[in-house]
Design an enzyme around this catalytic site. Sequence first.
Site, short mmCIF file in Angstrom:
data_model
loop_
_atom_site.label_atom_id
_atom_site.label_comp_id
_atom_site.label_asym_id
_atom_site.label_seq_id
_atom_site.Cartn_x
_atom_site.Cartn_y
_atom_site.Cartn_z
N ASP A 141 -46.47 -63.35 -46.99
CA ASP A 141 -47.22 -64.33 -46.22
C ASP A 141 -46.54 -65.69 -46.40
O ASP A 141 -45.88 -65.94 -47.42
CB ASP A 141 -48.67 -64.38 -46.72
CG ASP A 141 -49.45 -65.51 -46.08
OD1 ASP A 141 -49.46 -65.58 -44.83
OD2 ASP A 141 -50.02 -66.34 -46.81
N TYR A 178 -47.99 -69.35 -45.16
CA TYR A 178 -48.82 -70.53 -45.44
C TYR A 178 -49.77 -70.26 -46.60
O TYR A 178 -50.60 -69.36 -46.53
CB TYR A 178 -49.59 -70.94 -44.18
CG TYR A 178 -48.65 -71.39 -43.08
CD1 TYR A 178 -48.10 -72.66 -43.09
CD2 TYR A 178 -48.27 -70.50 -42.06
CE1 TYR A 178 -47.21 -73.06 -42.10
CE2 TYR A 178 -47.38 -70.90 -41.07
CZ TYR A 178 -46.85 -72.18 -41.10
OH TYR A 178 -45.97 -72.57 -40.13
#
Lengths: 221, 221
Positions: A9, A11
Site C-alpha cells: 500500500d 498512502y
Amino acid sequence: MSPQALVFDAYGTLYDVHSVIQRCDQLWPGKGTALSQLWRTKQLEYTWQRTLMRRYASFSQITREALEYCCEALKLPLDAAKAEALWQQYLRLSPYPDVPGALHKLAGRKMAILTNGSPDMIDPLVRHCGMEKTFDAVLSADALRTFKIAPQVYQFAVDQLGVAPSGIGFVSSNCWDALGAKNFGFKVWWINRQDAPVDRLDARPDGILAGLGELPARLAS
Amino acid sequence: MSPQALVFDAYGTLYDVHSVIQRCDQLWPGKGTALSQLWRTKQLEYTWQRTLMRRYASFSQITREALEYCCEALKLPLDAAKAEALWQQYLRLSPYPDVPGALHKLAGRKMAILTNGSPDMIDPLVRHCGMEKTFDAVLSADALRTFKIAPQVYQFAVDQLGVAPSGIGFVSSNCWDALGAKNFGFKVWWINRQDAPVDRLDARPDGILAGLGELPARLAS
C-alpha cells in the site's frame, strides 16, 4: 515460505500522509495536525461512501474535495492558491524514515505498489521519492474505477503481476486494507505504527510489525 | 409539494447514539464521551468496509464488535457483563428531545423508518420509545444484507411503501445518508444539529434543518 512478490500500500504505509502538517501550519498556524487528521479521515470516508452510492470519483478529486470540506469544518479560509499549495505538498509526501532502507534491503524481489491513488497523484509521488526503479509496477485501483478493499482490486494485482494470491505478500499500515487483502487470500503484514488494536473484520493479519524496517528480517527468518 | 410519505433514518436522527455516554461513564468514569464517539465512528466504518470486502454482518454484530475494538483502543477493560450492559443501553437509546413532538405533529402521514439497524436492535428500540404505532413500517437494510448508502436500500423503501422516489421525503442527520438518498431520487432534508458543512458527494440536500422540530412547519409552508 517467502512470497514470490511483495505488494505495498502507498498512502500511510510507504508515504506519510501527515507530512503535510508543516505546510498546513504555515498556512494556518497551530491548525496543521487537526486539519491533516480530519483530511485523512474524510478522504477515506469518501472513498467508501462513493463506492457504496456508485458515484466513483478519482482519489485525486476526492482528496481535493475532502480538503475543501475540512477547511470549511475547521473554519480555515481556503482559496485556490492555498488549495494548490497543499495539493503540491500531497505530491511530495515524505516516505516514513524506515522505508528507503527497508526497500533497499528487499531489492531483487518482485515488488509493486497497489494503491487507491490515481496515476495523476501516485506517479509524481513515486518519482519525487526517487522510487521509479524500486517497483516493477505501480498499480492503481483507479484502473477499475473502485477502491480497496473491494476484492477486485487485489485481483488486479494478481492479474498484473502474474502471481497467485498465495504467492503475494501484502504490506499495509491501514488495518482495514490489510484485512481486506487477507480476506482475499494474500499473506499479509500489518504495519502497526500506532500500536492500535486489530480491526474486527473477520480476519487477522499473518504478521504485525511496528514498522517497515522489520520486514526484511521477518522475511529472512 | 408535500411528499406522499416521510422516511426517517433512525440512529443519530431519531435516536441519540450518544445517549450511552452516561452508562459508559458509570463503567469507566470520565471516558464516556471518548468511548461513545469512537464507538459510533467504528460502527459506521465497519458497515462501509464490510460492504466493500463483501463480508456482511448484521448491524447488531458490527455494533458489538465496534465496542470491543474501541474498549481495546482506549484501554478500557471490557468483560461480558459490561458488554451486555452497554448493549442493553443501545436498545434503550433516547430520542432527541424534539423528536416526539415533531412526530406527533406529523401524524396522519404515511411514515416509515429506514435504518441500517437489524430487526433485533431497531425493533426493541422503537418499542422502548413507545413508537410502534407512529410508523407504518420499520424497514431494515438487513433484509438486503447490505447497508446504506447502497441505492438498493432506498429502492427497498420505494418497493415496501409503494410510493415513487419523487414522492418520498427522506430525513437524516447523517449527511452521507441524506446525500445517498438525494442521489437515489428522494426529496431530502438533512438535520444538521452540529452546524457541519455539507459533505462533498455530488449532491445537495433539498433542505437543511437545525433539528427535527423544524420539519412540520417546513412541510406546511
